[in-house]
Design an enzyme around this catalytic site. Structure first.
Site, mmCIF file in Angstrom:
data_model
loop_
_atom_site.group_PDB
_atom_site.id
_atom_site.type_symbol
_atom_site.label_atom_id
_atom_site.label_comp_id
_atom_site.label_asym_id
_atom_site.label_seq_id
_atom_site.Cartn_x
_atom_site.Cartn_y
_atom_site.Cartn_z
ATOM 1 N N ASP A 78 0.943 -1.232 0.032
ATOM 2 C CA ASP A 78 -0.167 0.074 -0.070
ATOM 3 C C ASP A 78 0.903 1.355 -0.012
ATOM 4 O O ASP A 78 1.812 1.301 0.628
ATOM 5 C CB ASP A 78 -0.708 -0.126 1.430
ATOM 6 C CG ASP A 78 -1.772 1.294 1.548
ATOM 7 O OD1 ASP A 78 -2.915 1.229 0.552
ATOM 8 O OD2 ASP A 78 -1.813 1.950 2.241
ATOM 9 N N TYR A 83 2.511 10.410 0.879
ATOM 10 C CA TYR A 83 3.218 9.636 1.636
ATOM 11 C C TYR A 83 4.825 10.320 1.683
ATOM 12 O O TYR A 83 5.449 10.079 0.484
ATOM 13 C CB TYR A 83 3.550 8.159 1.879
ATOM 14 C CG TYR A 83 2.281 7.647 2.491
ATOM 15 C CD1 TYR A 83 1.150 8.342 3.130
ATOM 16 C CD2 TYR A 83 2.069 6.276 2.098
ATOM 17 C CE1 TYR A 83 -0.001 7.643 3.585
ATOM 18 C CE2 TYR A 83 0.770 5.627 2.733
ATOM 19 C CZ TYR A 83 -0.128 6.273 3.017
ATOM 20 O OH TYR A 83 -1.323 5.709 3.842
ATOM 21 N N GLN A 209 -10.667 1.837 2.735
ATOM 22 C CA GLN A 209 -9.729 1.732 3.624
ATOM 23 C C GLN A 209 -9.639 2.498 4.994
ATOM 24 O O GLN A 209 -9.491 3.699 5.044
ATOM 25 C CB GLN A 209 -8.283 2.250 3.063
ATOM 26 C CG GLN A 209 -7.116 1.779 3.740
ATOM 27 C CD GLN A 209 -5.736 1.932 2.949
ATOM 28 O OE1 GLN A 209 -5.057 2.680 3.386
ATOM 29 N NE2 GLN A 209 -5.772 1.445 1.844
ATOM 30 N N TRP A 238 -6.119 -0.014 8.186
ATOM 31 C CA TRP A 238 -4.760 0.430 8.574
ATOM 32 C C TRP A 238 -4.562 0.422 10.136
ATOM 33 O O TRP A 238 -5.444 0.517 10.885
ATOM 34 C CB TRP A 238 -4.479 1.715 7.976
ATOM 35 C CG TRP A 238 -5.521 2.863 8.108
ATOM 36 C CD1 TRP A 238 -6.590 3.109 6.968
ATOM 37 C CD2 TRP A 238 -5.498 3.852 8.867
ATOM 38 N NE1 TRP A 238 -7.252 4.250 7.536
ATOM 39 C CE2 TRP A 238 -6.588 4.806 8.718
ATOM 40 C CE3 TRP A 238 -4.490 4.148 9.996
ATOM 41 C CZ2 TRP A 238 -6.724 6.025 9.257
ATOM 42 C CZ3 TRP A 238 -4.588 5.267 10.661
ATOM 43 C CH2 TRP A 238 -5.818 6.473 10.332
HETATM 44 P P1 NDP Z 1 0.698 0.057 12.594
HETATM 45 O O1 NDP Z 1 -0.196 0.576 13.447
HETATM 46 O O2 NDP Z 1 0.882 -1.415 12.601
HETATM 47 O O3 NDP Z 1 2.086 0.678 12.920
HETATM 48 C C1 NDP Z 1 3.477 0.180 12.403
HETATM 49 C C2 NDP Z 1 4.636 0.809 13.164
HETATM 50 O O4 NDP Z 1 4.583 0.147 14.517
HETATM 51 C C3 NDP Z 1 5.914 0.397 12.467
HETATM 52 O O5 NDP Z 1 6.400 1.374 11.577
HETATM 53 C C4 NDP Z 1 6.820 0.234 13.618
HETATM 54 O O6 NDP Z 1 7.147 1.706 13.974
HETATM 55 C C5 NDP Z 1 5.985 -0.237 14.783
HETATM 56 N N1 NDP Z 1 5.922 -1.679 14.764
HETATM 57 C C6 NDP Z 1 5.582 -2.595 13.733
HETATM 58 N N2 NDP Z 1 5.835 -3.783 14.177
HETATM 59 C C7 NDP Z 1 6.287 -3.629 15.251
HETATM 60 C C8 NDP Z 1 6.669 -5.014 16.179
HETATM 61 N N3 NDP Z 1 6.580 -6.355 15.752
HETATM 62 N N4 NDP Z 1 7.217 -4.529 17.326
HETATM 63 C C9 NDP Z 1 7.526 -3.195 17.717
HETATM 64 N N5 NDP Z 1 7.097 -2.230 17.033
HETATM 65 C C10 NDP Z 1 6.401 -2.564 15.744
HETATM 66 O O7 NDP Z 1 0.486 0.420 11.072
HETATM 67 P P2 NDP Z 1 0.752 1.872 10.270
HETATM 68 O O8 NDP Z 1 0.353 2.953 11.342
HETATM 69 O O9 NDP Z 1 2.028 1.801 9.810
HETATM 70 O O10 NDP Z 1 -0.350 1.692 9.282
HETATM 71 C C11 NDP Z 1 -0.183 0.524 8.086
HETATM 72 C C12 NDP Z 1 -0.395 0.998 6.610
HETATM 73 O O11 NDP Z 1 -1.559 1.523 6.805
HETATM 74 C C13 NDP Z 1 0.528 2.274 6.317
HETATM 75 O O12 NDP Z 1 1.654 1.875 6.006
HETATM 76 C C14 NDP Z 1 -0.322 2.777 5.424
HETATM 77 O O13 NDP Z 1 -0.026 1.863 4.020
HETATM 78 C C15 NDP Z 1 -1.940 2.410 5.784
HETATM 79 N N6 NDP Z 1 -2.390 3.679 6.198
HETATM 80 C C16 NDP Z 1 -3.672 4.386 5.569
HETATM 81 C C17 NDP Z 1 -3.883 5.350 6.133
HETATM 82 C C18 NDP Z 1 -5.226 6.097 5.413
HETATM 83 O O14 NDP Z 1 -5.626 6.995 5.888
HETATM 84 N N7 NDP Z 1 -5.760 5.357 4.320
HETATM 85 C C19 NDP Z 1 -3.643 5.981 7.364
HETATM 86 C C20 NDP Z 1 -2.233 5.137 8.051
HETATM 87 C C21 NDP Z 1 -1.843 4.296 7.599
HETATM 88 P P3 NDP Z 1 8.533 2.149 14.958
HETATM 89 O O15 NDP Z 1 9.448 2.841 13.754
HETATM 90 O O16 NDP Z 1 8.270 3.020 15.952
HETATM 91 O O17 NDP Z 1 9.138 0.689 15.318
#
Ligand code: NDP
Length: 351
Positions: A78, A83, A209, A238
């Site tokens: 995605d 971004y 989404q 997400w």
């Molecule tokens: P999460 O809520 O899963 O957060 C991901 C973050 O959590 C990682 O970047 C990392 O950050 C931390 N993390 C992930 N796995 C672990 C683990 N096993 N242990 C510890 N920390 C972990 O998802 P996102 O918020 O990134 O959302 C996922 C996707 O959804 C996005 O990439 C995007 O493609 C989509 N999205 C869509 C939106 C929309 O408006 N349509 C809005 C937001 C997201 P760290 O660097 O702190 O370790």
């Protein structure tokens, strides 16, 4: 022992998913779910690029993360124009070129609304001019001839829905995208877009989404309930870890290098470090321990367990997180009604 479980399909009838067959590896096999009523099949877990690509992750790390996801069976990646102001698309494009996977074997999305320039027709809009020009920029950055799914990243109250639906149909007819959907639109707006497309024989939205995690479930579980049945809308959800807090890593303060430390994301940091949320995550720890999994795996598996979720888009700033998160698939069968009731009583009752 009966190993077949009944999964309610997002539309019309129930699908019987046989979980007996397992890929001969330590990681549970990825099931592929139809994206709503469409025929497109996505792995239950996928990988996104928000915050990470362009801020924390370069093309080399992106490549490793995407490869780890694909090794586990993920086929959907995605992205969005906004971004890192287009950099996330450039990074994913570079990674895809190096990975050299067959184009037919993976699904890529992008999203439009916020824009990356300041003009009146280039930001916060879903007007025809912006959409038809933005798609070309995204394809150039991704190095692709088409994306598989285009999302309208938010609703635009200043453009008639009819104009947006017609523009999306034109993008699809031009071969620049295969499917389209919405992100965080109200249920009424999604229904209106679907009805307009139906009336004018245009391509209909097939997916929404929304955010979905243990702390944020109202929209997916209540507001959208009729959309799955009446319009066959699928969901690519997400933030399964609520930006990382559900992994439990903020229990001892903010770890160096984590999302909560990033400049420009102070608004998000406040939510991630909210003491009440952190306390509830700590209370989930004994449940995860009993299931023999990490908190991140528990939280992701909980999302997968909802049959109206077509795919859970995970996020990761390093490959090890991808490997850990993909193993959440092993936890899904352990989420019996009793376990889910315990989780709900700690994290918050269903809406
Ligand atoms: P999460 O809520 O899963 O957060 C991901 C973050 O959590 C990682 O970047 C990392 O950050 C931390 N993390 C992930 N796995 C672990 C683990 N096993 N242990 C510890 N920390 C972990 O998802 P996102 O918020 O990134 O959302 C996922 C996707 O959804 C996005 O990439 C995007 O493609 C989509 N999205 C869509 C939106 C929309 O408006 N349509 C809005 C937001 C997201 P760290 O660097 O702190 O370790």
């Amino acid at each position: 022992m009966k190993a077949a479980i009944l999964v309610r399909a997002p539309f019309v009838s129930a699908i019987r998913v046989d979980v007996r067959w397992r890929r001969p590896s330590k990681v549970a096999a990825m099931n592929y779910r139809r994206l709503g009523r469409s025929g497109l099949k996505l792995g239950e877990l996928s990988l996104g690029s928000w915050v990470t690509y362009g801020n924390q992750v370069d093309a080399a790390i992106a490549r490793e993360c995407m490869a780890a996801a694909r090794d586990a069976g993920a086929n959907f990646f995605d992205n969005a124009e906004t971004y890192a102001k287009g950099a996330a698309e450039s990074i994913m494009g570079e990674a895809l070129r190096k990975l050299a996977w067959r184009r037919e074997s993976y699904v890529v999305s992008t999203k439009f609304f916020w824009g990356i320039h300041d003009g009146p027709n280039e930001r916060n809009t879903l007007n025809r001019k912006y959409l038809l020009e933005a798609i070309d920029g995204s394809l150039a950055r991704l190095g692709l001839e088409h994306v598989d799914i285009v999302f309208c990243h938010r609703a635009d109250p200043e453009t008639p829905i009819e104009e947006t639906v017609q523009a999306l149909d034109d993008i699809i007819r031009a071969g620049k995208a295969l499917y389209w959907g919405t992100s965080e639109w109200g249920a009424g707006e999604i229904a209106a877009a679907w009805e307009i497309a139906e009336r004018h024989h245009l391509h209909k939205p097939v997916v929404e989404q929304p955010q979905y995690n243990l702390f944020h479930r109202e929209r997916v579980e209540r507001e959208y309930a009729r959309l799955y049945v009446d319009y066959g809308i699928g969901t690519t959800t997400w933030s399964p870890l609520a930006s990382g807090v559900l992994s439990g890593k903020y229990a001892g303060g903010v770890p160096a290098g984590s999302r909560a430390t990033l400049k420009g994301y102070e608004w998000l940091s406040e939510r991630i470090t909210d003491p009440q949320r952190v306390a509830r995550v700590c209370a989930l720890e004994p449940v995860a321990r009993e299931l023999g999994c990490t908190l991140a795996q528990l939280a992701i598996a909980w999302c997968v367990r909802n049959p109206n979720v077509s795919t859970v888009i995970t996020g990761a700033s390093r490959p090890a997180q991808v490997v850990e998160n993909m193993k959440a698939l092993e936890v899904v069968p352990k989420l019996t009604p009793d376990v889910v009731a315990r989780i709900d009583s700690i994290a918050g009752a269903p809406p």
